[in-house]
Write a protein that holds these residues in place. Sequence first.
Motif, PDB file in Angstrom:
ATOM      1  N   ASP A 186       0.861  -1.179   0.000  1.00 33.42           N
ATOM      2  CA  ASP A 186       0.000   0.000   0.000  1.00 33.42           C
ATOM      3  C   ASP A 186       0.901   1.235   0.000  1.00 33.42           C
ATOM      4  N   LEU A 187       0.907   1.984  -1.092  1.00 31.94           N
ATOM      5  CA  LEU A 187       1.834   3.108  -1.226  1.00 31.94           C
ATOM      6  C   LEU A 187       1.555   4.209  -0.207  1.00 31.94           C
ATOM      7  N   ALA A 188       0.298   4.435   0.114  1.00 31.95           N
ATOM      8  CA  ALA A 188      -0.040   5.480   1.089  1.00 31.95           C
ATOM      9  C   ALA A 188       0.519   5.142   2.466  1.00 31.95           C
ATOM     10  N   ARG A 189       0.347   3.903   2.898  1.00 30.09           N
ATOM     11  CA  ARG A 189       0.884   3.484   4.193  1.00 30.09           C
ATOM     12  C   ARG A 189       2.418   3.503   4.169  1.00 30.09           C
ATOM     13  N   PHE A 190       2.981   3.111   3.036  1.00 33.61           N
ATOM     14  CA  PHE A 190       4.433   3.157   2.855  1.00 33.61           C
ATOM     15  C   PHE A 190       4.948   4.580   3.073  1.00 33.61           C
ATOM     16  N   LYS A 191       4.286   5.553   2.456  1.00 32.25           N
ATOM     17  CA  LYS A 191       4.721   6.946   2.579  1.00 32.25           C
ATOM     18  C   LYS A 191       4.646   7.425   4.023  1.00 32.25           C
ATOM     19  N   MET A 192       3.590   7.050   4.739  1.00 33.07           N
ATOM     20  CA  MET A 192       3.479   7.472   6.130  1.00 33.07           C
ATOM     21  C   MET A 192       4.627   6.897   6.962  1.00 33.07           C
ATOM     22  N   GLY A 193       4.988   5.649   6.695  1.00 29.23           N
ATOM     23  CA  GLY A 193       6.101   5.040   7.422  1.00 29.23           C
ATOM     24  C   GLY A 193       7.431   5.698   7.106  1.00 29.23           C
ATOM     25  N   ILE A 194       7.656   5.993   5.837  1.00 33.37           N
ATOM     26  CA  ILE A 194       8.892   6.667   5.438  1.00 33.37           C
ATOM     27  C   ILE A 194       8.983   8.043   6.092  1.00 33.37           C
ATOM     28  N   ALA A 195       7.865   8.753   6.138  1.00 30.66           N
ATOM     29  CA  ALA A 195       7.858  10.081   6.768  1.00 30.66           C
ATOM     30  C   ALA A 195       8.179   9.981   8.257  1.00 30.66           C
ATOM     31  N   LEU A 196       7.636   8.975   8.932  1.00 30.09           N
ATOM     32  CA  LEU A 196       7.972   8.766  10.339  1.00 30.09           C
ATOM     33  C   LEU A 196       9.471   8.538  10.507  1.00 30.09           C
ATOM     34  N   LEU A 197      10.028   7.695   9.644  1.00 25.39           N
ATOM     35  CA  LEU A 197      11.450   7.384   9.718  1.00 25.39           C
ATOM     36  C   LEU A 197      12.301   8.649   9.599  1.00 25.39           C
ATOM     37  N   TYR A 198      11.949   9.516   8.666  1.00 24.46           N
ATOM     38  CA  TYR A 198      12.761  10.703   8.404  1.00 24.46           C
ATOM     39  C   TYR A 198      12.511  11.850   9.377  1.00 24.46           C
ATOM     40  N   THR A 199      11.403  11.814  10.096  1.00 25.19           N
ATOM     41  CA  THR A 199      11.082  12.975  10.929  1.00 25.19           C
ATOM     42  C   THR A 199      11.095  12.682  12.425  1.00 25.19           C
ATOM     43  N   LEU A 200      11.371  11.459  12.824  1.00 22.06           N
ATOM     44  CA  LEU A 200      11.537  11.164  14.240  1.00 22.06           C
ATOM     45  C   LEU A 200      13.023  11.132  14.578  1.00 22.06           C
TER      46      LEU A 200
END
Length: 199
Positions: A30-44
Amino acid sequence: HDILYKAPNNLVTFLDNHDLSRFYSVMGEDLARFKMGIALLYTLRGIPSIYYGTEILMKNFSDPDAKVREDFPGGWQGDPSNKFTSSGRTRQEQEAFDFCSTLGTWRKANAWFGNSKLMQFVPEENTYVYFRYDDKHTVMCVYNANDKPYTLKLDRFAERLGNTKVGRDIISLREMPLDKELVLNPRSVMVVELPRTRD
């Protein structure tokens, strides 16, 4: 468990690696869920690490581990596809690549972020908001896990937003009004950079 570490901001964080199932597969492709996870990785907090191929949606589960250690497509004569170039990627692969590249490039260019503070707010109705900030900079990260658009009231974030009326989403590069509410797309993330505080 950050309290267990002397310098938690220096820990390497990751979503997958050579011993774990690939993140895109774990997210059900799921690309949308993928993007949310990537954003968490880069912003935490921490130093984000991307396993090769994650940025082009390589998939598989670690059963056995060899399935998540396949060669990156391309680079050798006779390879049927070359994912090293945009012309060799599918539309969805390019979208994922651009998303990872945008966040990675922004974080690299903003050295302050690595030592920034975190303020998070209690999730409400499948939305989650947190801020990364220091004395001069503020970034607001907004997640909508709903399958429908959501109107996010901004008054409860006044402690960090202050009198800010507009910010810029570093992903879409669009200006976002921050005076009253934000309309969030279904299953989406925004990383909104607030105007820099002057000395």
